[in-house]
Design a protein around this motif. Structure first.
Motif, PDB file in Angstrom:
ATOM      1  N   ASP A  22     -45.114   5.218  27.831  1.00  0.00           N
ATOM      2  CA  ASP A  22     -45.461   4.049  27.013  1.00  0.00           C
ATOM      3  C   ASP A  22     -44.041   3.300  26.347  1.00  0.00           C
ATOM      4  O   ASP A  22     -43.835   2.444  25.239  1.00  0.00           O
ATOM      5  N   VAL A  23     -42.919   3.466  27.419  1.00  0.00           N
ATOM      6  CA  VAL A  23     -41.768   2.656  26.995  1.00  0.00           C
ATOM      7  C   VAL A  23     -41.574   1.316  28.257  1.00  0.00           C
ATOM      8  O   VAL A  23     -41.906   1.628  29.298  1.00  0.00           O
ATOM      9  N   LYS A  24     -41.267   0.351  27.452  1.00  0.00           N
ATOM     10  CA  LYS A  24     -41.309  -0.959  28.327  1.00  0.00           C
ATOM     11  C   LYS A  24     -39.822  -1.378  28.278  1.00  0.00           C
ATOM     12  O   LYS A  24     -39.035  -1.204  27.181  1.00  0.00           O
ATOM     13  N   TRP A  25     -39.204  -1.399  29.491  1.00  0.00           N
ATOM     14  CA  TRP A  25     -37.643  -1.629  29.639  1.00  0.00           C
ATOM     15  C   TRP A  25     -37.372  -3.152  29.674  1.00  0.00           C
ATOM     16  O   TRP A  25     -38.058  -3.884  30.403  1.00  0.00           O
ATOM     17  N   VAL A  26     -36.367  -3.513  28.655  1.00  0.00           N
ATOM     18  CA  VAL A  26     -36.362  -5.069  28.801  1.00  0.00           C
ATOM     19  C   VAL A  26     -34.775  -5.191  29.025  1.00  0.00           C
ATOM     20  O   VAL A  26     -33.972  -4.479  28.499  1.00  0.00           O
ATOM     21  N   SER A  27     -34.535  -6.206  29.591  1.00  0.00           N
ATOM     22  CA  SER A  27     -32.985  -6.583  30.225  1.00  0.00           C
ATOM     23  C   SER A  27     -32.803  -7.614  28.790  1.00  0.00           C
ATOM     24  O   SER A  27     -33.424  -8.383  28.249  1.00  0.00           O
ATOM     25  N   PRO A  28     -31.201  -7.533  28.673  1.00  0.00           N
ATOM     26  CA  PRO A  28     -30.732  -8.436  27.525  1.00  0.00           C
ATOM     27  C   PRO A  28     -30.908  -9.831  28.190  1.00  0.00           C
ATOM     28  O   PRO A  28     -30.479 -10.950  27.127  1.00  0.00           O
ATOM     29  N   LEU A  29     -31.308 -10.128  29.364  1.00  0.00           N
ATOM     30  CA  LEU A  29     -31.452 -11.631  29.603  1.00  0.00           C
ATOM     31  C   LEU A  29     -32.833 -12.109  29.111  1.00  0.00           C
ATOM     32  O   LEU A  29     -33.217 -13.198  29.342  1.00  0.00           O
ATOM     33  N   HIS A  30     -33.488 -11.308  28.547  1.00  0.00           N
ATOM     34  CA  HIS A  30     -34.954 -11.687  27.933  1.00  0.00           C
ATOM     35  C   HIS A  30     -34.738 -12.942  27.229  1.00  0.00           C
ATOM     36  O   HIS A  30     -33.819 -12.897  26.615  1.00  0.00           O
ATOM     37  N   PRO A  31     -35.524 -14.026  27.177  1.00  0.00           N
ATOM     38  CA  PRO A  31     -35.426 -15.149  26.539  1.00  0.00           C
ATOM     39  C   PRO A  31     -35.476 -15.162  25.119  1.00  0.00           C
ATOM     40  O   PRO A  31     -34.855 -16.068  24.485  1.00  0.00           O
ATOM     41  N   SER A  32     -35.822 -13.973  24.638  1.00  0.00           N
ATOM     42  CA  SER A  32     -35.852 -13.958  23.160  1.00  0.00           C
ATOM     43  C   SER A  32     -34.852 -13.385  22.579  1.00  0.00           C
ATOM     44  O   SER A  32     -34.538 -13.080  21.354  1.00  0.00           O
ATOM     45  N   ILE A  33     -34.021 -12.583  23.361  1.00  0.00           N
ATOM     46  CA  ILE A  33     -32.940 -11.977  22.968  1.00  0.00           C
ATOM     47  C   ILE A  33     -31.847 -12.632  22.911  1.00  0.00           C
ATOM     48  O   ILE A  33     -31.424 -13.566  23.947  1.00  0.00           O
ATOM     49  N   ARG A  34     -30.931 -12.341  21.921  1.00  0.00           N
ATOM     50  CA  ARG A  34     -29.614 -13.074  21.762  1.00  0.00           C
ATOM     51  C   ARG A  34     -28.512 -12.353  21.909  1.00  0.00           C
ATOM     52  O   ARG A  34     -28.328 -11.172  21.206  1.00  0.00           O
ATOM     53  N   VAL A  35     -27.575 -12.561  22.883  1.00  0.00           N
ATOM     54  CA  VAL A  35     -26.411 -11.762  23.244  1.00  0.00           C
ATOM     55  C   VAL A  35     -25.335 -12.641  22.410  1.00  0.00           C
ATOM     56  O   VAL A  35     -24.597 -13.779  22.856  1.00  0.00           O
ATOM     57  N   GLU A  36     -24.679 -11.890  21.465  1.00  0.00           N
ATOM     58  CA  GLU A  36     -23.855 -12.470  20.692  1.00  0.00           C
ATOM     59  C   GLU A  36     -22.157 -12.001  21.196  1.00  0.00           C
ATOM     60  O   GLU A  36     -21.930 -10.880  21.471  1.00  0.00           O
ATOM     61  N   GLY A  37     -21.112 -12.930  20.848  1.00  0.00           N
ATOM     62  CA  GLY A  37     -19.841 -12.276  21.022  1.00  0.00           C
ATOM     63  C   GLY A  37     -19.450 -12.519  22.493  1.00  0.00           C
ATOM     64  O   GLY A  37     -18.294 -12.162  22.875  1.00  0.00           O
ATOM     65  N   LEU A  38     -20.376 -13.036  23.397  1.00  0.00           N
ATOM     66  CA  LEU A  38     -19.934 -13.191  25.021  1.00  0.00           C
ATOM     67  C   LEU A  38     -20.381 -14.325  25.233  1.00  0.00           C
ATOM     68  O   LEU A  38     -21.496 -14.593  25.781  1.00  0.00           O
ATOM     69  N   PRO A  39     -19.677 -15.395  24.889  1.00  0.00           N
ATOM     70  CA  PRO A  39     -20.091 -16.761  25.134  1.00  0.00           C
ATOM     71  C   PRO A  39     -20.398 -17.091  26.661  1.00  0.00           C
ATOM     72  O   PRO A  39     -21.180 -18.099  26.668  1.00  0.00           O
ATOM     73  N   TRP A  40     -20.118 -16.354  27.421  1.00  0.00           N
ATOM     74  CA  TRP A  40     -20.214 -16.716  28.958  1.00  0.00           C
ATOM     75  C   TRP A  40     -21.244 -16.086  29.468  1.00  0.00           C
ATOM     76  O   TRP A  40     -21.414 -15.728  30.920  1.00  0.00           O
ATOM     77  N   PHE A  41     -22.046 -15.062  28.750  1.00  0.00           N
ATOM     78  CA  PHE A  41     -22.871 -14.211  29.079  1.00  0.00           C
ATOM     79  C   PHE A  41     -24.154 -14.635  30.099  1.00  0.00           C
ATOM     80  O   PHE A  41     -24.222 -14.267  31.375  1.00  0.00           O
ATOM     81  N   LEU A  42     -24.766 -16.012  29.832  1.00  0.00           N
ATOM     82  CA  LEU A  42     -25.652 -16.522  30.596  1.00  0.00           C
ATOM     83  C   LEU A  42     -25.030 -17.193  31.587  1.00  0.00           C
ATOM     84  O   LEU A  42     -25.656 -17.098  32.972  1.00  0.00           O
ATOM     85  N   LYS A  43     -23.946 -18.079  31.586  1.00  0.00           N
ATOM     86  CA  LYS A  43     -23.346 -18.482  32.875  1.00  0.00           C
ATOM     87  C   LYS A  43     -22.941 -17.431  33.727  1.00  0.00           C
ATOM     88  O   LYS A  43     -22.675 -17.583  35.011  1.00  0.00           O
ATOM     89  N   ASN A  44     -22.604 -16.019  32.954  1.00  0.00           N
ATOM     90  CA  ASN A  44     -22.203 -15.181  34.031  1.00  0.00           C
ATOM     91  C   ASN A  44     -23.486 -14.435  34.614  1.00  0.00           C
ATOM     92  O   ASN A  44     -23.104 -13.158  35.116  1.00  0.00           O
TER      93      ASN A  44
END
Lengths: 366, 366
Positions: A22-44
Motif C-alpha cells: 500500500d505504498v505509492k512511490w512519488v518522484s520530486p518531479l511530481h507537479p504538485s511537489i515544490r522543490v525549494e532551494g534548488l532554483p535549477w532543479f526543473l531545468k536540470n
C-alpha cells in the motif's frame, strides 16, 4: 566492517522497513511537489544540484563538485497520507569525522502548518551502504498536513523517492511569507558543516523561523568570492542576497573580490537588499592572537566597505555582526572551534532572524 | 577508503603534527594529574573503565562492554606548558551514523580558571585509524593555566598520553565547589549520545556550570535499573545520586527496579540527595500517541514514587521534570528525535543547573 556500539542499544538500530503493497512511490518531479532551494532543479531535469548542469566548465572544479551537494534544498508538499517513507540513493557512504552521516548524507522531516513546522525525525543512512529506505511514520489519521524534507548537506544525492499511502493525495504546500527567496553565499559554515541533521544548519533554521525560501550557496572551503558564482546568483530574483564568505578568504582576497561580487549583484538588482555578514568568533581566538587579528581585520574591512557603500548612496546594503552573535568562547557551539554544532547554528539563526525581519518585514516602511 | 568532502576544504583536514624534540609525554597516572569521573582509575592501574576490573563477571555483558567507554571521564591538571598535544590509541575507528567520530572517539580541551573553563578545541580522530596524535596549540606564553581533557563518550579508549613542553611543570588542578562528586545513572542520553564533542553532553556541561566532579554511569540502551550497578554506585561517596534511566525501561521494569535501586543507595547513604529525572520529550510524541502515553506513564510513576518517599519521611529525595525542560517539539534538539544534539544537551544542562543549585548550593539551609 567494524562493529559500532549501536549493536548494544536497540534504540540506535536503523531499520529498513519491509516492503508494503500500500505504498505509492512519488518522484520530486511530481507537479504538485515544490522543490525549494534548488532554483535549477526543473531545468536540470530533477538533478539535485545547486547550479545548472550547463555551467560545470565555467566554475572551479571544487565549486562544481560541492554544488552537487543539495545543501539547503528541500522537498515540500501537502498530503493526507497516513504513512511516509523515503528511498535514497547517495553517491556512496563517505562522510567526515566532524559530522555524522545523519547530517551530511541524511534527510530531515518537518511537518505542520504555516509558521509551525515541527521536527518529526531524520532518515539516517547505514554506515556502509549508499542506498537506504526509511519509514518516518505509519498509521496516522488521513488529515492534510504540510511536509518538508530537507536534503543532505554534504553529499551528492543521486535519487530520492517519497513513499505515501496508495490512496492519498498530494497538493502544493503552503505559501511563504514572501514569494522571493533569500540567497546566501558562503563557506562550509553556510553549507551546513557540521550540523547533526539537514534541518538544523542556520540557513534552514532561519528559513523556518521567517517562513522564507532559502537558497544555500555555501561551498565548503571554497567561498572565495568567485565572480562566476556572483553571476549565477544575479540570475536569481531574490528578496535579499547575503554574503557570508569571510572564513574562506584572507584579507587580500576579500578586498580583491568583494567589490566585483557586490557590483555584479547590484548592477542587475538596483534595490535588492545585500547583507554582509562577519564570521562567527572562533574558539581559537582565546589563545591564538594571530587568528583574532585575522578575524578582526576582515571584519574591519567588511564594515568599512559597508560604510563606503552607504556613503556612495546605497541604502540597501546592510551589515550584521555574526562575530558577536556566535560570540567569543561559546561552549558547545563548535565541533572543532570553527564549524558550528546544532547549538551554534541555532544561536546564529535565532540572532540573525530579527536582522532579516528588520530588513524585509518591518510593519511600516515609509 | 571512500574520499569524503574534506578533501575539498583544507579547514576540514586533520593534521598529525610532526615530531618535536621539545615535547615531553606524560601519563595520566602522573601524581599531580587528577583523573575525574572514573572513580576506579587508580585501582584499575590506569585503565579507562568506569567500573573496577574485578566486577566484569558480576555485570550483564552489555553493561560491562559499555563501561569500557570512559564517558564523563576527564583528565585535569595545572601547567605552564607552552604547547599541548595528545596521543591516543582507541580500540578501533568504529563509530555510529548518528554521532560524529569527534564526539564518540575524540577528546575535548577546556582551559581556564575556576568557573571560567573555556573551550579550546577538539582532537578529532582520523576516519580509518585507531591511533592519532593532535596538537591543540603551540607557542603560547608560559603561564600557569588549568587544563581539562574530556575523554571519548562512546568508545573504549586504550591509552592516552599528554604532550607538554619539556621544561614545563605539572601541578594539581583547582579544586571543585564541593569535594564529593555527583553520580548519574542512566541511558544513552546520560552517556552522551549523540554529542558532537566529549565536552558537550549534558553531564560534562553541567559539571562546568556548577564546578562539580561528575560521574557518568549512563549505559547506552542498558539503563535497566540493574541492582549490581546500584551496589557499585553506593560505593561512591557522592554529593548527590541522580537516577535518569526511564528511556531504557518499560513501566513494568521501572516499577520492578526503582524501589530496590533507590533502597540500595538510601540504605548506605541516609541523607544523600537522590534526584529522579523524567526523560526528555521525544519528537515522535507529536505523531505517536502510544509513545506519549508510554512517556507519560513512566513519568507519572516516577512522580508517584517521589511523593510516596516524601510521605514516608525521606526529605532528601527530589524530582526534576526533564520532560518539560527539553520540551515538546524543540527544533534542532535531537539527531533522531530521541538522542540530543549539542543544542538539546545545552538546554538540559542549563535547565538542570538551578535544580542542582537548589539541592546542593542554597546560601541559607537552616
Amino acid at each position: 566492517m567494524k562493529k559500532n556500539i549501536s549493536r548494544l542499544d536497540k534504540n540506535l538500530h536503523l531499520i529498513t522497513p519491509s516492503q508494503k503493497s500500500d505504498v505509492k512511490w512519488v518522484s520530486p518531479l511530481h507537479p504538485s511537489i515544490r522543490v525549494e532551494g534548488l532554483p535549477w532543479f526543473l531545468k536540470n531535469n530533477g538533478l539535485f544540484n545547486r547550479f545548472p548542469r550547463s555551467v560545470e566548465k565555467m566554475l572551479r572544479p571544487e565549486v562544481w563538485a560541492l554544488s552537487e551537494c543539495p545543501a539547503g534544498g528541500c522537498i515540500t508538499f501537502r498530503s493526507n497520507t497516513t504513512l511516509l517513507r523515503i528511498k535514497i540513493k547517495n553517491k556512496d557512504a563517505s562522510h567526515m569525522p566532524h559530522m555524522p552521516l545523519s547530517g551530511s548524507n541524511g534527510v530531515s522531516l518537518f511537518v505542520g502548518e504555516n509558521n509551525d513546522l515541527r521536527p518529526w525525525g531524520t532518515a539516517i543512512p547505514d554506515m556502509e551502504s549508499s542506498e537506504f529506505e526509511r519509514e518516518f511514520f505509519t498509521n496516522i489519521p488521513p488529515e492534510e498536513r504540510n511536509y518538508r524534507l530537507y536534503l543532505p548537506l554534504y553529499h551528492p544525492l543521486q535519487s530520492l523517492y517519497i513513499g505515501i499511502a496508495k490512496n492519498s493525495i498530494i497538493k502544493p504546500p503552503f505559501s511563504h511569507a514572501i514569494s522571493k527567496p533569500a540567497v546566501f553565499y558562503g563557506t562550509s559554515i553556510t553549507q551546513g558543516g557540521c550540523a547533526s541533521t539537514p534541518g538544523s544548519d542556520f540557513i534552514n533554521t532561519l528559513g523556518r523561523i521567517l517562513n522564507i525560501e532559502m537558497i544555500n550557496l555555501g561551498f565548503s572551503g571554497n567561498g572565495k568570492g568567485d565572480i562566476e558564482v556572483a553571476k549565477l546568483m544575479a540570475e536569481i530574483n531574490a528578496a535579499i542576497y547575503v554574503l557570508d564568505y569571510l572564513a574562506n578568504v584572507n584579507n587580500d582576497l576579500l578586498q580583491k573580490t568583494l567589490f566585483p561580487f557586490y557590483s555584479k549583484l547590484r548592477h542587475k538588482h538596483k534595490n535588492t537588499p545585500i547583507l554582509l555578514l562577519s564570521s562567527p568568533c572562533f574558539w581559537q581566538v582565546d589563545f591564538n592572537p594571530a587568528l583574532l587579528k585575522e578575524q578582526e581585520s576582515k571584519r574591519d574591512y567588511l564594515m568599512s566597505f559597508y560604510v563606503e557603500q552607504r556613503k556612495n548612496g546605497d541604502p540597501n546594503i546592510h551589515f550584521a555582526d555574526v562575530f558577536d552573535m556566535l560570540a567569543f568562547a561559546t561552549e558547545n557551539a563548535y565541533v572543532d572551534g570553527v564549524h558550528p554544532t546544532d547549538h551554534g547554528f541555532t544561536i546564529i539563526a535565532t540572532r540573525l532572524a530579527p536582522v532579516l525581519k528588520r530588513i524585509l518585514f518591518r510593519n511600516i516602511t515609509k
